[in-house]
Design a protein around this motif. Structure first.
Motif, mmCIF file in Angstrom:
data_model
loop_
_atom_site.group_PDB
_atom_site.id
_atom_site.type_symbol
_atom_site.label_atom_id
_atom_site.label_comp_id
_atom_site.label_asym_id
_atom_site.label_seq_id
_atom_site.Cartn_x
_atom_site.Cartn_y
_atom_site.Cartn_z
ATOM 1 N N PHE A 36 0.833 -1.198 0.000
ATOM 2 C CA PHE A 36 0.000 0.000 0.000
ATOM 3 C C PHE A 36 0.869 1.250 0.000
ATOM 4 O O PHE A 36 0.669 2.169 -0.798
ATOM 5 C CB PHE A 36 -0.923 0.000 1.228
ATOM 6 C CG PHE A 36 -1.886 1.156 1.264
ATOM 7 C CD1 PHE A 36 -3.176 0.994 0.781
ATOM 8 C CD2 PHE A 36 -1.524 2.384 1.797
ATOM 9 C CE1 PHE A 36 -4.077 2.040 0.819
ATOM 10 C CE2 PHE A 36 -2.413 3.437 1.833
ATOM 11 C CZ PHE A 36 -3.697 3.272 1.341
ATOM 12 N N LEU A 37 1.851 1.290 0.899
ATOM 13 C CA LEU A 37 2.714 2.471 1.002
ATOM 14 C C LEU A 37 3.541 2.674 -0.258
ATOM 15 O O LEU A 37 3.745 3.811 -0.697
ATOM 16 C CB LEU A 37 3.616 2.371 2.228
ATOM 17 C CG LEU A 37 2.877 2.501 3.570
ATOM 18 C CD1 LEU A 37 3.825 2.247 4.731
ATOM 19 C CD2 LEU A 37 2.226 3.864 3.703
ATOM 20 N N ASN A 38 4.016 1.588 -0.875
ATOM 21 C CA ASN A 38 4.759 1.722 -2.117
ATOM 22 C C ASN A 38 3.888 2.350 -3.203
ATOM 23 O O ASN A 38 4.337 3.254 -3.916
ATOM 24 C CB ASN A 38 5.291 0.363 -2.589
ATOM 25 C CG ASN A 38 6.630 0.041 -1.993
ATOM 26 O OD1 ASN A 38 7.626 0.657 -2.335
ATOM 27 N ND2 ASN A 38 6.658 -0.922 -1.088
ATOM 28 N N GLN A 39 2.647 1.881 -3.326
ATOM 29 C CA GLN A 39 1.748 2.454 -4.330
ATOM 30 C C GLN A 39 1.433 3.913 -4.023
ATOM 31 O O GLN A 39 1.406 4.757 -4.914
ATOM 32 C CB GLN A 39 0.458 1.643 -4.415
ATOM 33 C CG GLN A 39 0.611 0.343 -5.146
ATOM 34 C CD GLN A 39 -0.734 -0.337 -5.383
ATOM 35 O OE1 GLN A 39 -1.802 0.228 -5.123
ATOM 36 N NE2 GLN A 39 -0.674 -1.563 -5.868
ATOM 37 N N ALA A 40 1.193 4.201 -2.745
ATOM 38 C CA ALA A 40 0.869 5.570 -2.350
ATOM 39 C C ALA A 40 2.048 6.509 -2.619
ATOM 40 O O ALA A 40 1.869 7.621 -3.126
ATOM 41 C CB ALA A 40 0.478 5.609 -0.873
ATOM 42 N N ILE A 45 4.704 10.771 -5.590
ATOM 43 C CA ILE A 45 5.899 11.214 -6.323
ATOM 44 C C ILE A 45 5.504 11.624 -7.740
ATOM 45 O O ILE A 45 5.960 12.655 -8.251
ATOM 46 C CB ILE A 45 6.986 10.123 -6.322
ATOM 47 C CG1 ILE A 45 7.576 9.983 -4.920
ATOM 48 C CG2 ILE A 45 8.071 10.420 -7.343
ATOM 49 C CD1 ILE A 45 8.445 8.747 -4.738
ATOM 50 N N GLY A 46 4.673 10.833 -8.377
ATOM 51 C CA GLY A 46 4.181 11.185 -9.705
ATOM 52 C C GLY A 46 3.416 12.493 -9.687
ATOM 53 O O GLY A 46 3.562 13.328 -10.586
ATOM 54 N N TYR A 47 2.635 12.687 -8.661
ATOM 55 C CA TYR A 47 1.877 13.925 -8.519
ATOM 56 C C TYR A 47 2.816 15.122 -8.391
ATOM 57 O O TYR A 47 2.618 16.150 -9.025
ATOM 58 C CB TYR A 47 0.958 13.820 -7.303
ATOM 59 C CG TYR A 47 0.281 15.105 -6.911
ATOM 60 C CD1 TYR A 47 -0.820 15.567 -7.616
ATOM 61 C CD2 TYR A 47 0.746 15.846 -5.826
ATOM 62 C CE1 TYR A 47 -1.438 16.745 -7.261
ATOM 63 C CE2 TYR A 47 0.126 17.036 -5.466
ATOM 64 C CZ TYR A 47 -0.961 17.478 -6.187
ATOM 65 O OH TYR A 47 -1.570 18.648 -5.836
ATOM 66 N N LEU A 48 3.841 14.993 -7.553
ATOM 67 C CA LEU A 48 4.760 16.102 -7.323
ATOM 68 C C LEU A 48 5.685 16.383 -8.503
ATOM 69 O O LEU A 48 6.046 17.531 -8.752
ATOM 70 C CB LEU A 48 5.601 15.840 -6.072
ATOM 71 C CG LEU A 48 4.858 15.844 -4.739
ATOM 72 C CD1 LEU A 48 5.798 15.462 -3.608
ATOM 73 C CD2 LEU A 48 4.215 17.197 -4.468
ATOM 74 N N MET A 57 -2.870 12.227 -14.195
ATOM 75 C CA MET A 57 -4.157 11.728 -13.715
ATOM 76 C C MET A 57 -4.900 10.987 -14.824
ATOM 77 O O MET A 57 -5.519 9.951 -14.578
ATOM 78 C CB MET A 57 -5.012 12.889 -13.179
ATOM 79 C CG MET A 57 -4.468 13.506 -11.903
ATOM 80 S SD MET A 57 -4.256 12.309 -10.577
ATOM 81 C CE MET A 57 -5.947 11.942 -10.193
ATOM 82 N N LEU A 58 -4.829 11.504 -16.046
ATOM 83 C CA LEU A 58 -5.507 10.836 -17.148
ATOM 84 C C LEU A 58 -4.935 9.451 -17.380
ATOM 85 O O LEU A 58 -5.680 8.498 -17.610
ATOM 86 C CB LEU A 58 -5.404 11.677 -18.423
ATOM 87 C CG LEU A 58 -6.303 12.912 -18.467
ATOM 88 C CD1 LEU A 58 -6.018 13.721 -19.724
ATOM 89 C CD2 LEU A 58 -7.768 12.532 -18.412
ATOM 90 N N SER A 59 -3.609 9.321 -17.313
ATOM 91 C CA SER A 59 -3.022 7.996 -17.516
ATOM 92 C C SER A 59 -3.376 7.061 -16.363
ATOM 93 O O SER A 59 -3.617 5.867 -16.570
ATOM 94 C CB SER A 59 -1.512 8.077 -17.708
ATOM 95 O OG SER A 59 -0.874 8.459 -16.519
ATOM 96 N N THR A 60 -3.427 7.604 -15.147
ATOM 97 C CA THR A 60 -3.808 6.788 -13.995
ATOM 98 C C THR A 60 -5.259 6.341 -14.113
ATOM 99 O O THR A 60 -5.572 5.156 -13.943
ATOM 100 C CB THR A 60 -3.604 7.584 -12.688
ATOM 101 O OG1 THR A 60 -2.248 7.989 -12.597
ATOM 102 C CG2 THR A 60 -3.960 6.754 -11.475
ATOM 103 N N ILE A 61 -6.128 7.275 -14.429
ATOM 104 C CA ILE A 61 -7.548 6.948 -14.580
ATOM 105 C C ILE A 61 -7.751 5.983 -15.741
ATOM 106 O O ILE A 61 -8.518 5.027 -15.644
ATOM 107 C CB ILE A 61 -8.387 8.231 -14.763
ATOM 108 C CG1 ILE A 61 -8.393 9.025 -13.455
ATOM 109 C CG2 ILE A 61 -9.806 7.907 -15.204
ATOM 110 C CD1 ILE A 61 -8.958 10.424 -13.579
#
Length: 134
Positions: A36-40, A45-48, A57-61
């Motif tokens: 869980f922590l690795n994914q979070a 990190i991707g967000y920052l 976000m589009l690629s994540t969604i």
């Protein structure tokens, strides 16, 4: 024994955050707090670091939607397969017990194809019963 490419580090975490993590393990589809922590962390990190958060976000969604659709496709395919097997069994039993000739079968095929097209696939036993008895 550490997994390849991973290192063990200690850190402090607030108790209520840890409780939230434990409550979300199943929803996150992970087996452990570590996963869980690795994914979070990867997400944050991707967000920052993302130059365009919209693209991230589009690629994540898109990834989430793709896996959701794929799961739905698999469930539907399994259900359709089971339905086809049951339909085949019924067809064989009916054909065996009623001795339908080829001409009657061709007429029935044409009538049923026209009916399904006309009613947009919403076949009901009740309307077939009424037709046969009417």
């Amino acid at each position: 024994m550490a997994s390849e490419g991973k290192v063990r580090r200690g850190f402090y975490i607030e108790e209520d955050l840890l409780e939230q993590v434990d409550g979300l393990l199943e929803q996150a589809d992970v087996k452990s707090r570590n996963e869980f922590l690795n994914q979070a962390l990867k997400f944050y990190i991707g967000y920052l670091t993302s130059e365009k958060i919209e693209n991230y976000m589009l690629s994540t969604i898109s990834s989430v939607m793709h896996s959701t659709v794929k799961d739905s496709e698999n469930r539907m395919a399994r259900a359709m397969y089971k339905l086809a097997v049951e339909t085949s069994k019924l067809s064989h039993v009916i054909a065996y017990s009623h001795g339908v000739d080829e001409e009657a079968l061709r007429k029935l095929q044409a009538k049923c194809a026209e009916e399904v097209k006309r009613i947009n696939g919403t076949v009901s036993f009740e309307s077939a019963y009424e037709y046969q008895k009417g």
